[in-house]
Each structure stands twice: as C-alpha cells, then as structure tokens.
Enzyme design. Structure first.
Site, PDB file in Angstrom:
ATOM      1  N   CYS A 168       0.839  -1.203   0.000  1.00  0.00           N
ATOM      2  CA  CYS A 168       0.000   0.000   0.000  1.00  0.00           C
ATOM      3  C   CYS A 168       0.878   1.259   0.000  1.00  0.00           C
ATOM      4  O   CYS A 168       1.543   1.540  -0.989  1.00  0.00           O
ATOM      5  CB  CYS A 168      -0.976  -0.030   1.169  1.00  0.00           C
ATOM      6  SG  CYS A 168      -2.388   1.085   0.943  1.00  0.00           S
TER       7      CYS A 168
ATOM      8  N   HIS B 121      -3.726  -5.535   1.191  1.00  0.00           N
ATOM      9  CA  HIS B 121      -3.494  -5.865   2.591  1.00  0.00           C
ATOM     10  C   HIS B 121      -3.930  -7.316   2.845  1.00  0.00           C
ATOM     11  O   HIS B 121      -4.756  -7.856   2.126  1.00  0.00           O
ATOM     12  CB  HIS B 121      -4.297  -4.939   3.505  1.00  0.00           C
ATOM     13  CG  HIS B 121      -3.840  -3.523   3.496  1.00  0.00           C
ATOM     14  ND1 HIS B 121      -2.650  -3.121   4.074  1.00  0.00           N
ATOM     15  CD2 HIS B 121      -4.413  -2.397   2.988  1.00  0.00           C
ATOM     16  CE1 HIS B 121      -2.513  -1.817   3.922  1.00  0.00           C
ATOM     17  NE2 HIS B 121      -3.563  -1.355   3.267  1.00  0.00           N
TER      18      HIS B 121
END
Length: 502
Positions: free
Chosen positions: A339, A444
């Site tokens: 991310c 994630h």
C-alpha cells in the site's frame, strides 16, 4: 432467549483494559446461545481498518468482533472511524466513507452531527438483532472530553443502556481504577453502571476476594466476574502494535524487518509472520532523528502501509533508511512494499489536493518506474486472485484501502517494465522487479492465505512445510475468550439484568 433487542455497553477504566476482547468473547458466547448479536463501537480511533462487503471502512477490532458474532461486516458496527494523520488531525470516516480531514478542535464542533450518525446506525441494528454489545473508547472518566461525548457515557445516556466497567488488574491499582472512575461520573451515569469485570487476574482468587467484597460494599455495585490472565492470547489489536512472536530461535529460517514509521497503518498484515515458528519478524523503531537506528541484516525488508505516506517517506529518508535499503539490496536481500510502502517504491508521490497534509510532491525511493497521485476518492474493496513471485504462483486474498492511483510511467521501455505481482479480478496489479528482488502492491492481508505465505518463504529461497492459518489462530483466540467468559462471568445474572433494565 431475548425477546426484544437489548443493548449492553462495555467501558474501561483505561485504554487496553480489555474492552475489545471482552466484547468479542460476549459476542461469541451469546451467538453460541443462538442469540442474534451484533458488535458496535460508536467512535473508533485506529489506523487498523477492514473493508465491508458494501465497500465501506470500519475498525479492524469490529471486524474481529463480527467474526466472533458470526455475522457479516457492516458499516453500522462502527459508524464513526477516525484515522490520525498528524498529532492533532485525523481523517473522519462516517458510515464507511471518508468525509474529510479535521483538526481536533473542528471535530469537537462536529460531534453533534457525528452523534446523529451513531444513533442512526444503532437504530438500524436494533431492528435486526436481539443483542448489541457496545465497546466504549478509552475511559469514560476523561473529564476534558465529557462535553459532546459520543464514545462512552454520552452514547449510553442517549440510548439509555446499562454499562459494565472493566479494569485490568495486571496494571496494578485495580480498586483505585474502578472506584475513581465511578466517582468521576455524574449521578445518572453512575446509576447505569450495573457492575464491574476485573480482567487479567493471575494468582490465588481467595486472596482477591476480600477486596471484591470491599469494592461491592463501597460502590453498591456487583463484581460480575474476574477473568483470568490468558497466557499467549494474541487477538487482533485495535491500534497498538503487537510485537510478540511464536518463532523458534533455534530453528529460525527467515529474518524479516518491518519498518515502523509514525503513521504506519494496518500492521495486522504482519500478524501471521509473527506466528510462524520459522520466521523472526522484527519491528524496527526510530523515535527521533537524532537516534540513528540502522536496519539489521535480514532476508526481507517490508515497507508497510501509511496514513500519511509523504510524511512517513520523509521520516524514512531522515533516518537514513533509504541508504540501508540500498545496501540490503546490493547484498542480495529482498524488499516488499504494501500500500503506502508500495507507493514509496516509485519515482514520485503527488498530493495536489492536500489529501494527507500539505499539497505537494515527494521523491520516492525510485525502484519502480511508477508514479502515484493521491485522489479524493478512496479505493475500498475486498479482492482475491493470484500472486506471482519468481516462477511460482499461489492463491491470494485480502483488501485494498488507499487514496493513491498508481500508474506506470509512459516513457518506460519494454525491457524495463517489471512484471505484475498480482492478478485480481482479471486485472494485473503491483509489480515485481526483473531481478526478483523487489515487489510491491496495494493488497493488505497479503500473506494471510497459507499458500501465499508459503510462496513468500519460497521466494526468499527457504523451505518449510509449516503453514499457519490466521483464520484458525483468530478463531482459537475467540473461543478461548468465550470459554473464559462462560466460566468466570455471571452470565445468567447479566442476562437477567439486561432483561429487567428499565
């Protein structure tokens, strides 16, 4: 059996008193009694979040509690989520969607509006559940935060629900915690406290009993139970970074270092790494610029997510970690960015609309020919597909929460283009460098799938047949807490108090 919807709120004398864990345990306990139960937290401040099926964002603790209750995620379980992006400011998320960034003073004025969102969600849950187990935030005795409170007694007063106060005896001073908290409440707030729970007790209960009797006489409130210290319990953290590990020092096969910066987010990505017996997963802290903490020798460096990626990138540069990373790669080590960490691997990060702070651009680490621009609309999605590292593939699943839009630079030569790391929903995402040393993506929960974790370990050139499952570990932890609640809490008495609540 509950005939109409009841609400019970768990408040704590301090942060980390055990509110999250107790709510999860009660959710599972009542779910096993065939009660349709929902978790609820009016306002949560956390950088660990989860994505609901409708594409909303809630605190990760409420996702765990929903799992305990055996119900699908809903934005109504956590209507207000605050994600800090500076010492005094946070992104305000209402019913799963980012509203804006607010400074603390501005948010204080916004609380009246936020309370309406909270009450709307609570009303919806009452229409669909038999029991709502509510988690407070911090302590209800923070006198400076009493005005306009929506997280503790302000909410309890608004919906007229009973409250249990939990205290952590392992911290010491448990009687002072409970009596002091009660004394700092108004009379109407004291009247809705139906009892206490003492958490994390270890020792001979007979030595505690005189204190319990004194507490009940002093406050005229019952002690509804004393929960034991559950050794080795590792349940998803609401926000505090958990660094405990399960690895076997004598048989460590993989050394991983996760860099910790001020706005690190979704550190639950690394829970499964901490639980692998052959992985030493270290978290590297550097609290100030004057202290140079070098990245130690390891197999893999991980750049985690960030709620303020440009600020955290500057933090990384200021500590000289960019030089340590370059040295690590020269010696054949590997690097993964997730991310915000993935965005840092590119050439530049643009924030023209001041999404995460002051508008501007920041130079990335320059390992991928990509650039990122932060957009006002967040990407919030659960995703599944395939991960590719080296010549091997595995199934992978997880979730995306990011404001960045990342693109390959248009002038990238074909021979310089890295290969895709993931295929999600038929679309390629993320990259792996041509020399197979660097990888990055937005997903994630990347290693929560056992086969994906096995692929990572193989990519690092090592072999192990052990494949821990995060889902199984969480389930085991929930069951332990539920069984402790059933054994040590006066559940029948609690149920009767709920049924007779005014």
């Amino acid at each position: 059996m509950m005939t109409n919807c009841q609400t019970i709120m768990i408040q704590g004398t301090t942060s980390d008193a055990g509110k999250t864990t107790l709510v999860a345990g009660l959710c599972r306990l009542f779910a096993d009694k065939q009660v349709k139960v929902a978790p609820f937290k009016p306002q949560n401040m956390a950088l660990n979040s989860a994505v609901t099926p409708c594409g909303g964002e809630i605190g990760r603790a409420q996702a765990l509690q929903a799992k305990a209750a055996r119900v699908a995620l809903s934005v109504d379980f956590n209507p207000i989520l605050l994600k800090p992006n500076s010492d005094t400011g946070a992104q305000v998320i209402v019913h799963g969607k980012a509203l804006s960034n607010m400074e603390a003073e501005s948010y204080h004025d916004y609380k009246k509006v936020a309370m309406q969102a909270v009450l709307h969600s609570h009303k919806k849950l009452k229409e669909n559940y038999q029991l709502i187990v509510v988690e407070g935030a911090g302590s209800p005795a923070e006198v400076n935060l009493r005005e306009g409170d929506i997280a503790n007694m302000g909410f309890a007063e608004a919906v007229d629900c009973p409250v249990i106060i939990v205290a952590d005896i392992d911290k010491g001073g448990v009687f002072a915690q409970l009596v002091g908290t009660l004394m700092l409440l108004s009379q109407s707030e004291q009247d809705r406290v139906i009892g206490f729970v003492i958490n994390r007790f270890r020792g001979d209960i007979s030595l505690l009993e005189p204190g319990l009797e004194w507490l009940e006489r002093k406050t005229n409130k019952p002690v509804l139970g004393v929960l034991p210290y559950l050794h080795g319990l590792d349940i998803s953290s609401e926000d505090a970074l958990t660094t405990s590990q399960s690895y076997d020092k004598a048989n460590t096969k993989v050394e991983i270092v996760v860099l910790v910066y001020p706005h690190m987010s979704n550190h639950t990505d690394f829970d499964i790494l901490r639980h692998h017996p052959h992985i030493n997963c270290q978290f590297l802290f550097a609290k100030n610029e004057k202290t140079k903490v070098s990245i130690p020798a390891c197999d893999l460096i991980i750049l985690p997510g960030s709620k303020n990626v440009r600020s955290d990138l500057a933090f990384l540069y200021a500590r000289g970690w960019h030089q340590d990373i370059a040295r690590h790669l020269r010696y054949g080590g590997k690097l993964i960015g997730i991310c915000g960490g993935y965005q840092m691997l590119g050439q530049v990060i643009h924030d023209p609309h001041a999404i995460e702070g002051q508008a501007g651009s920041s130079k990335g680490l320059g390992y991928f020919p990509i650039e990122t621009e932060l957009a006002s609309e967040k990407t919030l999605v659960n995703a599944a597909g395939t991960m590719m590292l080296g010549e091997a593939k595995s199934e992978v699943s997880g979730y995306e929460i990011h404001a960045g839009v990342t693109q390959l630079l248009t002038n990238t030569l074909a021979e310089d283009k890295p290969s895709a790391m993931l295929t999600l929903g038929g679309e390629e995402q993320g990259f792996v460098s041509n020399d197979q040393q660097i990888a990055g993506c937005y997903l994630h929960g990347l290693f929560d799938n056992p086969s994906a974790l096995q692929l990572l370990i193989s990519w690092l050139g090592l072999k192990t047949n052990i494949q821990p499952s995060l889902d199984s570990l969480e389930e085991e932890a929930i069951e332990r807490v539920s069984h402790a609640c059933e054994q040590y809490l006066a559940i029948d008495k609690l149920t009767a108090m709920l049924q007779s609540w005014r």
